[in-house]
Design a protein around this motif. Structure first.
Motif, PDB file in Angstrom:
ATOM      1  N   TYR A  35      -1.553  64.629  88.750  1.00 38.54           N
ATOM      2  CA  TYR A  35      -1.014  63.618  89.639  1.00 38.54           C
ATOM      3  C   TYR A  35      -0.018  62.770  88.851  1.00 38.54           C
ATOM      4  N   ARG A  36       0.826  62.062  89.576  1.00 34.94           N
ATOM      5  CA  ARG A  36       1.773  61.159  88.928  1.00 34.94           C
ATOM      6  C   ARG A  36       1.859  59.870  89.736  1.00 34.94           C
ATOM      7  N   ARG A  37       1.953  58.781  88.992  1.00 36.67           N
ATOM      8  CA  ARG A  37       2.190  57.499  89.648  1.00 36.67           C
ATOM      9  C   ARG A  37       3.445  56.879  89.075  1.00 36.67           C
ATOM     10  N   VAL A  38       4.440  56.756  89.921  1.00 34.41           N
ATOM     11  CA  VAL A  38       5.657  56.039  89.568  1.00 34.41           C
ATOM     12  C   VAL A  38       5.396  54.567  89.859  1.00 34.41           C
ATOM     13  N   MET A  39       5.969  53.682  89.043  1.00 33.62           N
ATOM     14  CA  MET A  39       5.682  52.254  89.162  1.00 33.62           C
ATOM     15  C   MET A  39       5.853  51.754  90.592  1.00 33.62           C
ATOM     16  N   GLY A  40       4.806  51.090  91.073  1.00 35.77           N
ATOM     17  CA  GLY A  40       4.869  50.485  92.395  1.00 35.77           C
ATOM     18  C   GLY A  40       4.612  51.438  93.540  1.00 35.77           C
ATOM     19  N   LYS A  41       4.395  52.702  93.207  1.00 33.72           N
ATOM     20  CA  LYS A  41       4.185  53.685  94.274  1.00 33.72           C
ATOM     21  C   LYS A  41       2.760  54.245  94.231  1.00 33.72           C
ATOM     22  N   GLU A  42       2.488  55.119  95.184  1.00 26.28           N
ATOM     23  CA  GLU A  42       1.172  55.731  95.236  1.00 26.28           C
ATOM     24  C   GLU A  42       1.008  56.792  94.154  1.00 26.28           C
ATOM     25  N   ILE A  43      -0.248  57.099  93.866  1.00 29.00           N
ATOM     26  CA  ILE A  43      -0.540  58.263  93.039  1.00 29.00           C
ATOM     27  C   ILE A  43      -0.233  59.495  93.887  1.00 29.00           C
ATOM     28  N   LYS A  44       0.649  60.332  93.365  1.00 27.72           N
ATOM     29  CA  LYS A  44       1.106  61.497  94.129  1.00 27.72           C
ATOM     30  C   LYS A  44       0.614  62.790  93.490  1.00 27.72           C
ATOM     31  N   PHE A  45       0.158  63.680  94.294  1.00 25.60           N
ATOM     32  CA  PHE A  45      -0.310  64.989  93.859  1.00 25.60           C
ATOM     33  C   PHE A  45       0.859  65.823  93.363  1.00 25.60           C
ATOM     34  N   LEU A  46       0.643  66.524  92.243  1.00 25.48           N
ATOM     35  CA  LEU A  46       1.646  67.440  91.714  1.00 25.48           C
ATOM     36  C   LEU A  46       1.201  68.891  91.902  1.00 25.48           C
ATOM     37  N   LEU A  47       0.055  69.241  91.314  1.00 29.43           N
ATOM     38  CA  LEU A  47      -0.417  70.607  91.509  1.00 29.43           C
ATOM     39  C   LEU A  47      -1.893  70.740  91.191  1.00 29.43           C
ATOM     40  N   HIS A  48      -2.429  71.878  91.595  1.00 26.74           N
ATOM     41  CA  HIS A  48      -3.857  72.166  91.514  1.00 26.74           C
ATOM     42  C   HIS A  48      -4.052  73.555  90.926  1.00 26.74           C
ATOM     43  N   PHE A  49      -4.848  73.621  89.874  1.00 30.33           N
ATOM     44  CA  PHE A  49      -5.266  74.895  89.293  1.00 30.33           C
ATOM     45  C   PHE A  49      -6.701  75.201  89.692  1.00 30.33           C
ATOM     46  N   VAL A  50      -6.967  76.453  89.981  1.00 25.35           N
ATOM     47  CA  VAL A  50      -8.332  76.944  90.016  1.00 25.35           C
ATOM     48  C   VAL A  50      -8.421  77.946  88.882  1.00 25.35           C
ATOM     49  N   LYS A  51      -9.199  77.598  87.905  1.00 28.12           N
ATOM     50  CA  LYS A  51      -9.222  78.350  86.638  1.00 28.12           C
ATOM     51  C   LYS A  51      -7.786  78.430  86.125  1.00 28.12           C
ATOM     52  N   GLU A  52      -7.273  79.610  85.867  1.00 26.15           N
ATOM     53  CA  GLU A  52      -5.919  79.678  85.309  1.00 26.15           C
ATOM     54  C   GLU A  52      -4.843  79.856  86.378  1.00 26.15           C
ATOM     55  N   SER A  53      -5.234  79.941  87.628  1.00 23.09           N
ATOM     56  CA  SER A  53      -4.277  80.205  88.704  1.00 23.09           C
ATOM     57  C   SER A  53      -3.817  78.928  89.385  1.00 23.09           C
ATOM     58  N   LYS A  54      -2.539  78.893  89.709  1.00 24.48           N
ATOM     59  CA  LYS A  54      -1.981  77.772  90.469  1.00 24.48           C
ATOM     60  C   LYS A  54      -2.362  77.958  91.931  1.00 24.48           C
ATOM     61  N   GLN A  55      -3.211  77.066  92.423  1.00 23.22           N
ATOM     62  CA  GLN A  55      -3.653  77.139  93.809  1.00 23.22           C
ATOM     63  C   GLN A  55      -2.645  76.482  94.743  1.00 23.22           C
ATOM     64  N   ASP A  56      -2.070  75.392  94.270  1.00 20.63           N
ATOM     65  CA  ASP A  56      -1.161  74.617  95.108  1.00 20.63           C
ATOM     66  C   ASP A  56      -0.221  73.853  94.194  1.00 20.63           C
ATOM     67  N   GLU A  57       1.055  74.152  94.272  1.00 18.02           N
ATOM     68  CA  GLU A  57       2.011  73.416  93.458  1.00 18.02           C
ATOM     69  C   GLU A  57       3.053  72.737  94.335  1.00 18.02           C
TER      70      GLU A  57
END
Lengths: 116, 112
Positions: A35-57
């Motif tokens: 996740y990433r939080r830019v100053m003053g903004k919400e925490i935003k999702f970047l990506l999700h791994f399940v084990k070594e695989s990218k589930q959602d980027e």
């Protein structure tokens, strides 16, 4: 039980340089999130791994960001080349299962990235 | 319109006060509702979790979900200076691997 570990805790780099962030999840947690939080903004999702695989980027902002998870253990997030708007706090989280409730996600303390 | 709206505050209260923190949302598919607490320079930690509508109580903390109004609340009774932190609401649906959407967080200051 050790928590989610992120390093470095702080990084200051110049525009155009490369930075690599690392996350060590809780042992046994198959799910790893960035996740990433830019100053003053919400925490935003970047990506999700399940084990070594990218589930959602779907949250990755552009192709300057590259995430990997070696052998389903630790993960790295590389930004190359860094731009000013990449500044913010990058959080890693891990979970044992997909459900967000009950134990929720365990977050690391984050890497504070400043691009100058 | 943002999916999750949360007033960033800061909210300043005296020790012992009852604190009410709130979020509104627009996505009717949200079923899982969470409150995270984040201390300065730390990552968020799960405080309360509620599935669907209703209330949930844990010690001094009570979470309420009103799905008809798309409104969730966190109440803190007998607030303490150690409760000073940023409180983030988060919510998710079963679609999309339950990835939560976060509010901006409300900064709470409890002064002695």
């Amino acid at each position: 039980e050790a928590g989610v570990t992120q390093f470095p805790s702080h990084s200051v780099i110049e525009k155009g340089q490369t930075v690599t962030l690392r996350c060590d999840p809780i042992s046994g947690h198959d799910n790893l999130y960035w996740y990433r939080r830019v100053m003053g903004k919400e925490i935003k999702f970047l990506l999700h791994f399940v084990k070594e695989s990218k589930q959602d980027e779907s949250g990755m902002p552009n192709n300057r960001f590259l995430a990997e998870r070696t052998g389903g253990t630790y993960s790295t997030l590389k930004v190359q080349p860094a731009e000013l708007e990449d500044s913010g706090v990058y959080f890693c989280a891990s979970s044992q299962d997909l459900s967000p409730g009950h134990y929720g996600y365990t977050f690391g303390s984050g890497t504070r990235l400043t691009v100058v | 319109q943002k999916e999750v709206e949360q007033d960033p505050g800061p909210l300043s209260v005296p020790e012992g006060a009852i604190v009410s923190l709130n979020c509104t949302y627009s996505n009717s598919a949200f079923q899982y509702f969470m409150w995270y607490r984040q201390y300065s320079r730390k990552g968020p930690e799960l405080l309360m979790y509620t599935y669907s509508s209703g209330n949930k109580e844990d010690g001094r903390f009570t979470a309420q979900v009103d799905k008809s109004s798309k409104y969730i609340s966190l109440f803190i009774r007998d607030s303490q200076p150690s409760d000073s932190a940023t409180y983030l609401c988060a919510m998710s649906s079963s679609g999309g691997s339950y990835i939560p959407t976060f509010g901006r967080g409300t900064s709470l200051i409890v002064h002695p």
